[in-house]
Design a protein around this motif. Structure first.
Motif, PDB file in Angstrom:
ATOM      1  N   LEU A 166       1.183  -0.972   0.119  1.00  0.00           N
ATOM      2  CA  LEU A 166       0.124  -0.152   0.125  1.00  0.00           C
ATOM      3  C   LEU A 166       0.992   0.772   0.725  1.00  0.00           C
ATOM      4  O   LEU A 166       1.773   1.620   0.560  1.00  0.00           O
ATOM      5  CB  LEU A 166      -0.896  -0.359   1.457  1.00  0.00           C
TER       6      LEU A 166
ATOM      7  N   GLN B 120      -6.852  -4.827   2.511  1.00  0.00           N
ATOM      8  CA  GLN B 120      -7.002  -5.722   1.306  1.00  0.00           C
ATOM      9  C   GLN B 120      -8.198  -5.605   1.481  1.00  0.00           C
ATOM     10  O   GLN B 120      -8.985  -6.120  -0.381  1.00  0.00           O
ATOM     11  CB  GLN B 120      -6.870  -7.495   2.208  1.00  0.00           C
TER      12      GLN B 120
ATOM     13  N   THR C  98      -9.906  -3.348   0.808  1.00  0.00           N
ATOM     14  CA  THR C  98     -10.472  -2.379   0.131  1.00  0.00           C
ATOM     15  C   THR C  98      -9.470  -2.318  -1.582  1.00  0.00           C
ATOM     16  O   THR C  98      -9.491  -1.569  -2.586  1.00  0.00           O
ATOM     17  CB  THR C  98     -10.020  -1.067   0.257  1.00  0.00           C
ATOM     18  N   GLN C  99      -8.863  -3.073  -1.714  1.00  0.00           N
ATOM     19  CA  GLN C  99      -8.079  -3.712  -2.797  1.00  0.00           C
ATOM     20  C   GLN C  99      -8.517  -4.483  -3.993  1.00  0.00           C
ATOM     21  O   GLN C  99      -9.233  -4.978  -3.848  1.00  0.00           O
ATOM     22  CB  GLN C  99      -6.677  -4.336  -2.322  1.00  0.00           C
ATOM     23  N   SER C 100      -8.746  -4.178  -5.258  1.00  0.00           N
ATOM     24  CA  SER C 100      -9.048  -4.796  -6.559  1.00  0.00           C
ATOM     25  C   SER C 100      -8.162  -5.581  -6.963  1.00  0.00           C
ATOM     26  O   SER C 100      -7.220  -6.338  -6.079  1.00  0.00           O
ATOM     27  CB  SER C 100      -8.765  -3.687  -7.541  1.00  0.00           C
TER      28      SER C 100
ATOM     29  N   LYS D 281      -4.654  -5.408  -7.482  1.00  0.00           N
ATOM     30  CA  LYS D 281      -3.528  -4.503  -5.840  1.00  0.00           C
ATOM     31  C   LYS D 281      -3.867  -3.299  -5.826  1.00  0.00           C
ATOM     32  O   LYS D 281      -3.242  -2.853  -5.190  1.00  0.00           O
ATOM     33  CB  LYS D 281      -2.381  -5.964  -6.037  1.00  0.00           C
ATOM     34  N   ARG D 282      -4.727  -2.676  -6.645  1.00  0.00           N
ATOM     35  CA  ARG D 282      -4.844  -0.985  -6.532  1.00  0.00           C
ATOM     36  C   ARG D 282      -5.686  -1.216  -4.888  1.00  0.00           C
ATOM     37  O   ARG D 282      -6.637  -1.393  -4.887  1.00  0.00           O
ATOM     38  CB  ARG D 282      -5.257  -0.341  -7.195  1.00  0.00           C
ATOM     39  N   THR D 283      -4.981   0.049  -4.786  1.00  0.00           N
ATOM     40  CA  THR D 283      -6.332   0.135  -3.210  1.00  0.00           C
ATOM     41  C   THR D 283      -7.070   1.589  -3.607  1.00  0.00           C
ATOM     42  O   THR D 283      -6.745   2.089  -3.908  1.00  0.00           O
ATOM     43  CB  THR D 283      -4.660   1.074  -1.701  1.00  0.00           C
ATOM     44  N   ASP D 284      -8.656   1.161  -2.949  1.00  0.00           N
ATOM     45  CA  ASP D 284      -9.569   2.191  -2.786  1.00  0.00           C
ATOM     46  C   ASP D 284      -9.390   3.294  -1.919  1.00  0.00           C
ATOM     47  O   ASP D 284      -9.915   2.839  -0.856  1.00  0.00           O
ATOM     48  CB  ASP D 284     -10.535   1.699  -3.629  1.00  0.00           C
TER      49      ASP D 284
END
Length: 381
Positions: free
Chosen positions: A12, A317, A319-321, A324-327
């Motif tokens: 992150l 985890q 919040t991740q797509s 592995k991109r974090t929202d």
């Protein structure tokens, strides 16, 4: 230059700009401006121009001409220089103002012979005014130095590589020039105790910035995740210079160790209270950008301590797509709706009350009232 923070195992990353000053953001600009303006009248002159003669010296005027070459780039030295000129909240000179106010609040002590021969102006010794200028020069020098870009993170959108390299050279040279001037002025105070205090504050700043940069590229260790360790690090990079400058002002006037200790505590708790306030401000505004979430800010720290390391990693985890991109908007909401924000606010109030407690031991005066008003302004959530 962007500050990068990474969490273990999940990759992150949060990107956010460096703050120009510890006192660079305030909860209520009109009220803040009024508090500072009233305080400046008490010490005798506007401290927003305290270091102007140094900043307008021939050497730095030449540097300013060269800085124009950075126009159109994202080099942070350009924003730092712009902040010196266009800052409208008097934030850049707050440390010097506090030093002058606490000098006047304490009044005359039993100074050394050379200080005793000096005429006090508005209840402040000339040596104490010099100390206030020195404090500002040191802070300004570190602001400039911290604007050095890590060229490993350089991208074409930041500007031409040769311009970024040139900006780094200017940041090093101009920061060194300011620091050299500060050290010269420090020696002219002719007080070994003051030299020792301010020199140690410079060392604290270096150590604090090193830890910030180290933790921005290294994995955050869970065993170092505690309120005490966070406060220790924030004191080094944000509070040591103010605390030790306040103490040094008491030394110059010949006050006893009790007064020195109270001044130190006031500066320490004022700085920590404002750092907490600055961390809280994004969570108080509806227009804040979740993408600029500081993972080392106080609300995030308290949230992580509340949910535990495993709970935090699970939230990250979630919040991740799949890529592995974090929202960050989801992560932001988790922190904002948790108890971390309130815990940080409580700690801010605690440091504000400790600063009030320290300054209450000084005689009642306009200067003491101004110092109390500053506490209220920088710790108001």
């Amino acid at each position: 230059m962007a500050v990068w923070s990474r969490l273990p195992s999940v990759g992150l990353v949060s990107r956010a700009p460096r703050s120009l000053s510890v006192f660079s953001s305030t909860p209520s600009p009109p009220a803040w401006t009024r508090v500072v303006s009233d305080a400046e009248k008490i010490v005798g002159y506007p401290t927003s121009f305290m270091s102007l003669r140094c900043l307008l010296s021939d050497e730095l005027s030449n540097v300013a001409m060269h800085v124009r070459k950075l126009a159109g780039t994202k080099h942070p030295l350009l924003n730092t220089a712009r902040g010196f000129v266009y800052d409208s909240k008097h934030s850049l000179q707050l440390r010097g103002l506090v030093v002058l106010l606490i000098s006047k609040a304490a009044g005359p002590g039993s100074p050394a012979t050379d200080t005793l021969l000096q005429d006090m102006v508005s209840g402040i010794y000339p040596s104490q005014r010099s100390l206030a200028e020195i404090t500002e020069l040191i802070h300004t020098a570190f602001l400039v130095h911290r604007g050095i870009v890590n060229l490993k993170e350089w991208t074409c959108s930041d500007g031409p590589l040769k311009d970024m390299q040139f900006g780094n050279k200017m940041a090093v040279l101009s920061g060194d020039f300011l620091l050299a001037n500060a050290c010269t002025g420090l020696a002219q105070l002719n007080n070994t105790k003051v030299v020792e205090l301010i020199s140690s504050a410079i060392g604290d700043l270096v150590q604090g910035v090193y830890h910030e940069n180290h933790e921005s590229t290294a994995e955050v260790k869970e065993e170092n995740l505690s309120v005490a360790s966070w406060e220790d690090q924030m004191f080094l990079s944000h509070g040591a210079l103010l605390a030790k400058s306040c103490q040094a002002a008491m030394v110059l006037a010949g006050h006893d160790t009790q007064a020195q200790g109270l001044a130190y505590q006031y500066g320490k708790h004022l700085a920590l209270g404002h750092k907490l306030n600055s961390d809280l401000q994004p969570f108080m505004r509806s227009t804040a950008e979740p993408a600029l979430l500081h993972l080392d800010s106080a609300p995030v720290l308290f949230h992580r301590l509340t949910v535990g390391s495993q709970g935090w990693l699970q939230q990250v985890q979630q919040t991740q797509s799949t890529t592995k991109r974090t929202d960050y908007s989801k992560l932001w909401d988790l922190v904002k709706t948790g108890t971390g924000v309130q815990q940080a606010a409580d700690l801010c109030s605690y440091h504000g009350s400790k600063a009030m407690e320290a300054i209450s031991c000084f005689p009642a005066s306009e200067a003491r009232s101004a110092l109390e008003n500053l506490v209220g302004a920088v710790t108001k959530i």
